[in-house]
Design a protein around this motif. Structure first.
Motif, PDB file in Angstrom:
ATOM      1  N   GLY A 166      15.265   3.039  19.539  1.00 27.38           N
ATOM      2  CA  GLY A 166      15.331   1.883  18.655  1.00 27.38           C
ATOM      3  C   GLY A 166      16.341   2.061  17.544  1.00 27.38           C
ATOM      4  N   VAL A 167      16.382   3.244  16.964  1.00 24.94           N
ATOM      5  CA  VAL A 167      17.364   3.520  15.910  1.00 24.94           C
ATOM      6  C   VAL A 167      18.777   3.424  16.474  1.00 24.94           C
ATOM      7  CG1 VAL A 167      18.234   5.257  14.304  1.00 24.94           C
ATOM      8  CG2 VAL A 167      15.768   4.965  14.603  1.00 24.94           C
ATOM      9  N   ARG A 168      18.994   4.030  17.599  1.00 26.47           N
ATOM     10  CA  ARG A 168      20.338   4.005  18.203  1.00 26.47           C
ATOM     11  C   ARG A 168      20.778   2.578  18.523  1.00 26.47           C
ATOM     12  NH1 ARG A 168      19.428   8.879  22.630  1.00 26.47           N
ATOM     13  NH2 ARG A 168      19.541  10.633  21.162  1.00 26.47           N
ATOM     14  N   ARG A 169      19.838   1.770  18.960  1.00 20.94           N
ATOM     15  CA  ARG A 169      20.173   0.422  19.399  1.00 20.94           C
ATOM     16  C   ARG A 169      20.475  -0.511  18.233  1.00 20.94           C
ATOM     17  NH1 ARG A 169      22.566  -1.982  23.561  1.00 20.94           N
ATOM     18  NH2 ARG A 169      21.274  -3.458  24.719  1.00 20.94           N
ATOM     19  N   PHE A 170      19.701  -0.383  17.134  1.00 23.55           N
ATOM     20  CA  PHE A 170      19.766  -1.412  16.094  1.00 23.55           C
ATOM     21  C   PHE A 170      20.319  -0.943  14.751  1.00 23.55           C
ATOM     22  CE2 PHE A 170      16.390  -2.858  19.012  1.00 23.55           C
ATOM     23  CZ  PHE A 170      16.941  -4.078  19.377  1.00 23.55           C
ATOM     24  N   ALA A 171      20.685   0.314  14.623  1.00 21.65           N
ATOM     25  CA  ALA A 171      21.139   0.836  13.333  1.00 21.65           C
ATOM     26  C   ALA A 171      22.341   0.083  12.783  1.00 21.65           C
ATOM     27  CB  ALA A 171      21.458   2.327  13.449  1.00 21.65           C
ATOM     28  N   GLU A 172      23.196  -0.399  13.656  1.00 17.89           N
ATOM     29  CA  GLU A 172      24.417  -1.057  13.186  1.00 17.89           C
ATOM     30  C   GLU A 172      24.278  -2.569  13.082  1.00 17.89           C
ATOM     31  OE1 GLU A 172      27.780   0.430  15.436  1.00 17.89           O
ATOM     32  OE2 GLU A 172      26.860   2.433  15.451  1.00 17.89           O
ATOM     33  N   LEU A 173      23.117  -3.104  13.472  1.00 16.14           N
ATOM     34  CA  LEU A 173      22.882  -4.547  13.375  1.00 16.14           C
ATOM     35  C   LEU A 173      21.931  -4.901  12.242  1.00 16.14           C
ATOM     36  CD1 LEU A 173      22.434  -5.800  17.058  1.00 16.14           C
ATOM     37  CD2 LEU A 173      24.396  -6.118  15.558  1.00 16.14           C
ATOM     38  N   ALA A 174      21.000  -4.018  11.966  1.00 16.53           N
ATOM     39  CA  ALA A 174      19.936  -4.315  11.000  1.00 16.53           C
ATOM     40  C   ALA A 174      20.350  -3.944   9.583  1.00 16.53           C
ATOM     41  CB  ALA A 174      18.668  -3.556  11.379  1.00 16.53           C
ATOM     42  N   ASP A 175      19.797  -4.656   8.602  1.00 16.41           N
ATOM     43  CA  ASP A 175      19.931  -4.250   7.209  1.00 16.41           C
ATOM     44  C   ASP A 175      18.940  -3.139   6.880  1.00 16.41           C
ATOM     45  OD1 ASP A 175      22.001  -6.094   6.327  1.00 16.41           O
ATOM     46  OD2 ASP A 175      20.500  -7.671   6.573  1.00 16.41           O
ATOM     47  N   TYR A 176      17.822  -3.105   7.606  1.00 15.81           N
ATOM     48  CA  TYR A 176      16.899  -1.973   7.514  1.00 15.81           C
ATOM     49  C   TYR A 176      16.091  -1.904   8.799  1.00 15.81           C
ATOM     50  CZ  TYR A 176      12.971  -5.165   6.424  1.00 15.81           C
ATOM     51  OH  TYR A 176      12.023  -6.160   6.475  1.00 15.81           O
ATOM     52  N   LEU A 177      15.538  -0.732   9.084  1.00 13.10           N
ATOM     53  CA  LEU A 177      14.683  -0.509  10.241  1.00 13.10           C
ATOM     54  C   LEU A 177      13.285  -0.125   9.763  1.00 13.10           C
ATOM     55  CD1 LEU A 177      17.018   1.681  12.492  1.00 13.10           C
ATOM     56  CD2 LEU A 177      16.562  -0.761  12.740  1.00 13.10           C
ATOM     57  N   THR A 178      12.280  -0.559  10.503  1.00 12.07           N
ATOM     58  CA  THR A 178      10.901  -0.176  10.223  1.00 12.07           C
ATOM     59  C   THR A 178      10.330   0.566  11.414  1.00 12.07           C
ATOM     60  OG1 THR A 178      10.527  -2.062   8.754  1.00 12.07           O
ATOM     61  CG2 THR A 178       8.583  -1.009   9.699  1.00 12.07           C
ATOM     62  N   VAL A 179       9.845   1.762  11.174  1.00 14.45           N
ATOM     63  CA  VAL A 179       9.194   2.572  12.200  1.00 14.45           C
ATOM     64  C   VAL A 179       7.704   2.249  12.134  1.00 14.45           C
ATOM     65  CG1 VAL A 179       8.687   4.922  12.972  1.00 14.45           C
ATOM     66  CG2 VAL A 179      10.940   4.370  12.011  1.00 14.45           C
ATOM     67  N   ASN A 180       7.234   1.517  13.135  1.00 14.55           N
ATOM     68  CA  ASN A 180       5.858   1.018  13.146  1.00 14.55           C
ATOM     69  C   ASN A 180       4.975   1.974  13.940  1.00 14.55           C
ATOM     70  OD1 ASN A 180       3.487  -0.403  13.212  1.00 14.55           O
ATOM     71  ND2 ASN A 180       4.289  -2.177  14.298  1.00 14.55           N
ATOM     72  N   VAL A 181       4.206   2.808  13.214  1.00 14.80           N
ATOM     73  CA  VAL A 181       3.286   3.738  13.871  1.00 14.80           C
ATOM     74  C   VAL A 181       1.838   3.375  13.556  1.00 14.80           C
ATOM     75  CG1 VAL A 181       4.918   5.651  13.921  1.00 14.80           C
ATOM     76  CG2 VAL A 181       3.432   5.357  11.927  1.00 14.80           C
ATOM     77  N   SER A 182       1.621   2.150  13.077  1.00 15.63           N
ATOM     78  CA  SER A 182       0.304   1.815  12.535  1.00 15.63           C
ATOM     79  C   SER A 182      -0.393   0.658  13.216  1.00 15.63           C
ATOM     80  CB  SER A 182       0.443   1.512  11.037  1.00 15.63           C
ATOM     81  OG  SER A 182       1.496   0.603  10.794  1.00 15.63           O
ATOM     82  N   SER A 183       0.159   0.130  14.292  1.00 15.27           N
ATOM     83  CA  SER A 183      -0.560  -0.900  15.029  1.00 15.27           C
ATOM     84  C   SER A 183      -1.782  -0.288  15.695  1.00 15.27           C
ATOM     85  CB  SER A 183       0.343  -1.531  16.091  1.00 15.27           C
ATOM     86  OG  SER A 183      -0.425  -2.351  16.964  1.00 15.27           O
ATOM     87  N   VAL A 218      15.620   3.226   6.359  1.00 17.52           N
ATOM     88  CA  VAL A 218      14.500   3.324   7.294  1.00 17.52           C
ATOM     89  C   VAL A 218      13.195   3.355   6.509  1.00 17.52           C
ATOM     90  CG1 VAL A 218      13.365   4.710   9.071  1.00 17.52           C
ATOM     91  CG2 VAL A 218      15.869   4.519   9.044  1.00 17.52           C
ATOM     92  N   PHE A 219      12.261   2.476   6.898  1.00 19.34           N
ATOM     93  CA  PHE A 219      10.923   2.416   6.313  1.00 19.34           C
ATOM     94  C   PHE A 219       9.898   2.875   7.345  1.00 19.34           C
ATOM     95  CE2 PHE A 219      13.271  -0.381   3.599  1.00 19.34           C
ATOM     96  CZ  PHE A 219      12.622  -0.371   2.369  1.00 19.34           C
ATOM     97  N   LEU A 220       8.810   3.437   6.873  1.00 20.05           N
ATOM     98  CA  LEU A 220       7.671   3.800   7.712  1.00 20.05           C
ATOM     99  C   LEU A 220       6.523   2.871   7.373  1.00 20.05           C
ATOM    100  CD1 LEU A 220       6.356   5.940   9.702  1.00 20.05           C
ATOM    101  CD2 LEU A 220       5.510   7.062   7.609  1.00 20.05           C
ATOM    102  N   LYS A 221       5.952   2.210   8.386  1.00 20.88           N
ATOM    103  CA  LYS A 221       4.833   1.296   8.166  1.00 20.88           C
ATOM    104  C   LYS A 221       3.537   1.994   8.524  1.00 20.88           C
ATOM    105  CE  LYS A 221       3.438  -3.522   8.856  1.00 20.88           C
ATOM    106  NZ  LYS A 221       3.889  -4.837   9.374  1.00 20.88           N
TER     107      LYS A 221
END
Length: 369
Positions: A166-183, A218-221
């Motif tokens: 996910g990081v590799r795919r969207f790092a250059e498109l997103a203003d920020y990424l969220t790592v969702n480990v809490s669903s 990068v944010f952690l949720k």
């Protein structure tokens, strides 16, 4: 904000023939699909005036016109980030997106708790996958901060590897990424919040970020169901990394605030107004542990007063979603007007000056709405 004269889930011309009561009696996922369709067709109201300067917010190097965002889960497949931004959100977070498409859990999987203005979902990361979302975003201009919430496929052999993709795919498109480990709806996913697993996850995710051309925040949720011992461990891991910030919190598996109400016993994560006090206390407790590390507060915001309380508990910015089901889209405008009024009433010049001024009360359980 100028809105069409309808006040249910959405105030859109496409839905003018449907009464508020009829919309709320529709299957929840069907109503959500209609909402996305209407937004995709360009039928959403647009903000007609600039945000008050008091609401301008800096977050991890991002300049937000206001601190109010659309939370992940609403636009899972990046179908409508631009219309959402044009409505007046300061940030729009799409996803959760997994490397491969997946259908999610069997329907029905989305339920309203009408008496409490709550929602239970067990969607299970239903989404069209990286390729489809990337194709929609690659040439899109979104007039707000664009977040991409990344997750792991349910049947993945290695959850961490999916986040790295996910990081590799969207790092250059997103203003920020969220790592969702809490669903709570992907078995085993919340185990990644544990000490050793979290160290590996953040180590590999942040290493992948370091190899990208752009240093995306990068944010952690995290979940609201963590106790203070678990928060201690998470904070220790985070403070040893260059993770940019946290999102507190995801949905809860607890049901004490809605016990006995229709749909309360459905499996899944509870969001909406019943989540507010728990998520806000966890936010304040997290703030005390991570110093000035940026935090986005989410969970149960349903009014200008609750938005202000989330900021006072320690959030630098906030997100909402479930409350729009019951409050309509003009809730966004009401919240922003309320926050502006609060800044002026305190004799301040910017919303940031109110952040964290009641953290201790919320952390100790001395404040609630």
């Amino acid at each position: 904000m100028i809105l069409a004269p309808l006040s249910p889930l959405l105030r859109l011309p496409l839905l003018q023939g449907v009464s508020q009561q009829a919309l709320l009696q529709m299957d929840a996922e069907t109503a959500h699909g209609a909402t996305i369709t209407a937004l995709r067709l360009g039928l959403a109201p647009q903000q007609s005036h600039p945000d008050a300067p008091e609401l301008r917010t800096a977050l991890c190097g991002l300049d937000l016109a206001n601190p109010v965002g659309m939370a992940a889960g609403f636009d899972k497949n990046a179908e409508v980030p631009r219309p959402l931004a044009q409505m007046g959100f300061g940030m729009v977070e799409i996803g959760t997106v997994t490397p491969r498409p997946q259908s999610g859990n069997p329907k029905p999987r989305l339920f309203r708790i009408m008496g409490a203005h709550g929602v239970v979902n067990r969607m299970g990361f239903n989404n069209q996958g990286h390729d489809a979302v990337f194709a929609r975003l690659k040439d899109l201009r979104v007039p707000a901060a664009l977040g991409v919430n990344i997750g792991a496929n349910k049947d993945s052999d290695d959850f961490v590897a999916d986040y790295v993709l996910g990081v590799r795919r969207f790092a250059e498109l997103a203003d920020y990424l969220t790592v969702n480990v809490s669903s709570p709806n992907t078995p085993g996913l919340r185990n990644l919040q544990g000490d050793e697993a979290l160290r590996r996850l953040l180590g590999e995710v942040l290493s992948a970020r370091a190899r990208a051309k752009t240093r995306v925040p990068v944010f952690l949720k995290i979940a609201p169901d963590l106790d203070e011992t678990a928060l201690d461990a998470i904070a220790a891991v985070i403070l040893a990394t260059d993770l940019d910030g946290l999102i507190v919190s995801n949905t809860t598996i607890a049901r004490d605030t809605v016990a006995g109400l229709p749909n309360a016993s459905e499996a899944g994560g509870l969001s909406g107004r019943p989540l507010f006090n728990l998520s806000t206390r966890r936010l304040a407790q997290t703030r005390l542990r991570v110093g000035d590390r940026p935090i986005i507060g989410v969970g149960g915001i349903h009014s200008p007063q609750s938005a202000l309380a989330k900021l006072q508990a320690g959030a630098n910015a906030i997100q909402l979603y479930s409350a729009l089901v019951f409050g309509g889209l003009d809730l966004l405008d009401r919240i922003k007007r309320g926050l502006t009024a609060a800044v002026r009433a305190e004799g301040k010049t910017n919303i940031a000056q109110l952040v964290g001024n009641r953290t201790a009360d919320w952390a100790a359980g001395k404040a609630q709405l």
